[in-house]
Design a protein around this motif. Structure first.
Motif, PDB file in Angstrom:
ATOM      1  N   ALA A  52       0.852  -1.246   0.149  1.00  0.00           N
ATOM      2  CA  ALA A  52      -0.082  -0.027  -0.005  1.00  0.00           C
ATOM      3  C   ALA A  52       0.811   1.295   0.013  1.00  0.00           C
ATOM      4  O   ALA A  52       0.650   2.198  -0.614  1.00  0.00           O
ATOM      5  CB  ALA A  52      -0.842   0.116   1.184  1.00  0.00           C
ATOM      6  N   TYR A  53       1.799   1.288   0.827  1.00  0.00           N
ATOM      7  CA  TYR A  53       2.759   2.318   0.822  1.00  0.00           C
ATOM      8  C   TYR A  53       3.301   2.720  -0.472  1.00  0.00           C
ATOM      9  O   TYR A  53       3.616   4.130  -1.061  1.00  0.00           O
ATOM     10  CB  TYR A  53       3.849   2.084   1.615  1.00  0.00           C
ATOM     11  CG  TYR A  53       4.854   3.104   2.134  1.00  0.00           C
ATOM     12  CD1 TYR A  53       4.557   4.345   2.443  1.00  0.00           C
ATOM     13  CD2 TYR A  53       6.389   2.939   1.481  1.00  0.00           C
ATOM     14  CE1 TYR A  53       5.431   5.657   2.645  1.00  0.00           C
ATOM     15  CE2 TYR A  53       7.326   3.993   1.765  1.00  0.00           C
ATOM     16  CZ  TYR A  53       6.952   5.373   2.284  1.00  0.00           C
ATOM     17  OH  TYR A  53       7.660   6.328   2.410  1.00  0.00           O
ATOM     18  N   ARG A  78       2.025   1.837  -3.269  1.00  0.00           N
ATOM     19  CA  ARG A  78       0.947   1.816  -4.201  1.00  0.00           C
ATOM     20  C   ARG A  78       0.827   0.837  -5.281  1.00  0.00           C
ATOM     21  O   ARG A  78       0.620   1.054  -6.302  1.00  0.00           O
ATOM     22  CB  ARG A  78       0.815   3.379  -4.732  1.00  0.00           C
ATOM     23  CG  ARG A  78       0.734   4.442  -3.834  1.00  0.00           C
ATOM     24  CD  ARG A  78      -0.726   4.531  -3.156  1.00  0.00           C
ATOM     25  NE  ARG A  78      -0.986   5.720  -2.310  1.00  0.00           N
ATOM     26  CZ  ARG A  78      -0.865   5.888  -1.034  1.00  0.00           C
ATOM     27  NH1 ARG A  78      -0.816   4.544  -0.231  1.00  0.00           N
ATOM     28  NH2 ARG A  78      -1.341   6.981  -0.381  1.00  0.00           N
ATOM     29  N   TYR A 118     -10.519  -0.349   2.066  1.00  0.00           N
ATOM     30  CA  TYR A 118      -9.888   0.072   0.831  1.00  0.00           C
ATOM     31  C   TYR A 118      -9.918  -0.811  -0.432  1.00  0.00           C
ATOM     32  O   TYR A 118      -9.015  -1.426  -0.642  1.00  0.00           O
ATOM     33  CB  TYR A 118      -8.160   0.352   1.102  1.00  0.00           C
ATOM     34  CG  TYR A 118      -8.198   0.725   2.560  1.00  0.00           C
ATOM     35  CD1 TYR A 118      -8.358   1.960   2.921  1.00  0.00           C
ATOM     36  CD2 TYR A 118      -7.390  -0.183   3.547  1.00  0.00           C
ATOM     37  CE1 TYR A 118      -8.026   2.479   4.341  1.00  0.00           C
ATOM     38  CE2 TYR A 118      -6.984   0.144   4.646  1.00  0.00           C
ATOM     39  CZ  TYR A 118      -7.367   1.644   5.217  1.00  0.00           C
ATOM     40  OH  TYR A 118      -7.041   2.113   6.265  1.00  0.00           O
ATOM     41  N   PHE A 163      -7.571  -1.157  -3.466  1.00  0.00           N
ATOM     42  CA  PHE A 163      -6.116  -1.455  -3.306  1.00  0.00           C
ATOM     43  C   PHE A 163      -5.709  -2.969  -3.890  1.00  0.00           C
ATOM     44  O   PHE A 163      -4.474  -3.231  -4.084  1.00  0.00           O
ATOM     45  CB  PHE A 163      -5.769  -1.702  -1.800  1.00  0.00           C
ATOM     46  CG  PHE A 163      -5.466  -0.219  -1.186  1.00  0.00           C
ATOM     47  CD1 PHE A 163      -5.860   0.664  -1.780  1.00  0.00           C
ATOM     48  CD2 PHE A 163      -5.008  -0.235   0.255  1.00  0.00           C
ATOM     49  CE1 PHE A 163      -5.735   2.216  -1.047  1.00  0.00           C
ATOM     50  CE2 PHE A 163      -4.802   0.987   0.826  1.00  0.00           C
ATOM     51  CZ  PHE A 163      -5.008   2.126  -0.136  1.00  0.00           C
ATOM     52  N   TYR A 194      -6.105   2.035  -6.451  1.00  0.00           N
ATOM     53  CA  TYR A 194      -5.666   3.195  -5.501  1.00  0.00           C
ATOM     54  C   TYR A 194      -6.279   4.565  -5.872  1.00  0.00           C
ATOM     55  O   TYR A 194      -5.555   5.432  -6.252  1.00  0.00           O
ATOM     56  CB  TYR A 194      -3.939   3.316  -5.407  1.00  0.00           C
ATOM     57  CG  TYR A 194      -3.463   2.142  -4.893  1.00  0.00           C
ATOM     58  CD1 TYR A 194      -3.356   2.372  -3.474  1.00  0.00           C
ATOM     59  CD2 TYR A 194      -2.998   1.085  -5.617  1.00  0.00           C
ATOM     60  CE1 TYR A 194      -2.816   1.226  -2.892  1.00  0.00           C
ATOM     61  CE2 TYR A 194      -2.539  -0.025  -4.819  1.00  0.00           C
ATOM     62  CZ  TYR A 194      -2.134   0.174  -3.454  1.00  0.00           C
ATOM     63  OH  TYR A 194      -1.609  -0.961  -2.791  1.00  0.00           O
ATOM     64  N   ASP A 211      -9.484   6.157  -1.263  1.00  0.00           N
ATOM     65  CA  ASP A 211      -8.918   5.043  -0.355  1.00  0.00           C
ATOM     66  C   ASP A 211      -7.636   5.362   0.002  1.00  0.00           C
ATOM     67  O   ASP A 211      -6.986   5.195   1.356  1.00  0.00           O
ATOM     68  CB  ASP A 211      -8.776   3.892  -1.202  1.00  0.00           C
ATOM     69  CG  ASP A 211     -10.251   3.321  -1.493  1.00  0.00           C
ATOM     70  OD1 ASP A 211     -11.225   3.777  -0.741  1.00  0.00           O
ATOM     71  OD2 ASP A 211     -10.383   2.185  -2.203  1.00  0.00           O
ATOM     72  N   CYS A 212      -6.785   6.156  -0.826  1.00  0.00           N
ATOM     73  CA  CYS A 212      -5.397   6.614  -0.310  1.00  0.00           C
ATOM     74  C   CYS A 212      -5.473   7.722   0.837  1.00  0.00           C
ATOM     75  O   CYS A 212      -4.862   7.549   1.793  1.00  0.00           O
ATOM     76  CB  CYS A 212      -4.713   7.127  -1.499  1.00  0.00           C
ATOM     77  SG  CYS A 212      -4.186   6.008  -2.807  1.00  0.00           S
ATOM     78  N   SER A 254      -6.519   5.528   3.963  1.00  0.00           N
ATOM     79  CA  SER A 254      -5.265   4.796   4.429  1.00  0.00           C
ATOM     80  C   SER A 254      -4.319   5.679   5.156  1.00  0.00           C
ATOM     81  O   SER A 254      -3.745   5.261   6.073  1.00  0.00           O
ATOM     82  CB  SER A 254      -4.792   4.284   3.443  1.00  0.00           C
ATOM     83  OG  SER A 254      -3.621   3.589   3.704  1.00  0.00           O
TER      84      SER A 254
END
Length: 205
Positions: free
Chosen positions: A129-130, A132, A150, A153, A179, A183-184, A187
């Motif tokens: 996730a970091y 993306r 999310y 993702f 992404y 959602d980002c 998160s």
């Protein structure tokens, strides 16, 4: 009184070339292929055997379209020689991966493979996730919970449908749909962080 949000841990997304071994530096070199990464302990509970089975049974046409990297400590003593002999595009790094190599692999892959059989949490999910990177997951409770929060993702399917998920991803490769901004921001706790910074600046003024 100000309540400080739990800021997420961040680190640089760049890497030093001098920190890459020659074999890692030779991975993910064809930008025309769909790139898949399995990262972390190479174990049955993490589903690495499912990855070898799925990719080992791809057609030649499908294999020619992809690059696969499996990287991490082989905690179950698995034999990956058969998979690697299937295609020169399949690479396994059975060892500790240093920080520069990790950043290199995450920054260059298109998708992160998470075919786990159980997990209460996942640092690999957070890492993907970091960076993306869309995730291809099995439908275990933790991933189901994360996808409820999310949904952009990645994709989450039962274990029996994982092969089809990989094949569909190869056929319909497009990371643009993943992404979303909403959602980002969720998160990253964007609303809470912005509210804290506004309140903090108001106090300074």
């Amino acid at each position: 009184m100000l309540y400080v949000p739990h800021f997420r841990y961040v680190f640089k997304k760049s890497y030093e070339k001098s920190g890459l071994s020659d074999d890692i530096a030779a991975a993910f070199i064809d930008q025309g292929k769909v790139r898949f990464l399995f990262f972390g302990n190479l174990s049955i509970v993490k589903g690495v055997d499912l990855v070898t089975d799925v990719f080992g049974h791809l057609s030649k046409e499908q294999r020619d379209k992809v690059e696969l990297v499996i990287a991490g400590k082989n905690v179950d003593g698995m034999d990956f020689s058969s998979l690697c002999s299937t295609s020169p595009n399949f690479k396994v790094f059975d060892r500790h991966i240093n920080d520069d190599e990790m950043v290199y692999l995450y920054s260059r892959t298109d998708y992160v493979l998470l075919p786990y059989r159980k997990s209460s949490q996942s640092g690999i999910f957070a890492m993907a996730a970091y960076f993306r990177k869309p995730m291809l997951m099995t439908d275990i409770p933790y991933f189901r919970k994360m996808m409820t929060k999310y949904p952009s993702f990645g994709r989450c399917v039962p274990e029996c449908g994982y092969g089809k998920l990989v094949e569909d991803t190869i056929m319909n490769h497009s990371v643009a749909e993943f992404y979303t901004r909403e959602d980002c921001d969720k998160s990253d706790d964007r609303k809470q962080t912005d509210a804290f910074m506004n309140a903090f600046n108001a106090m300074l003024e």
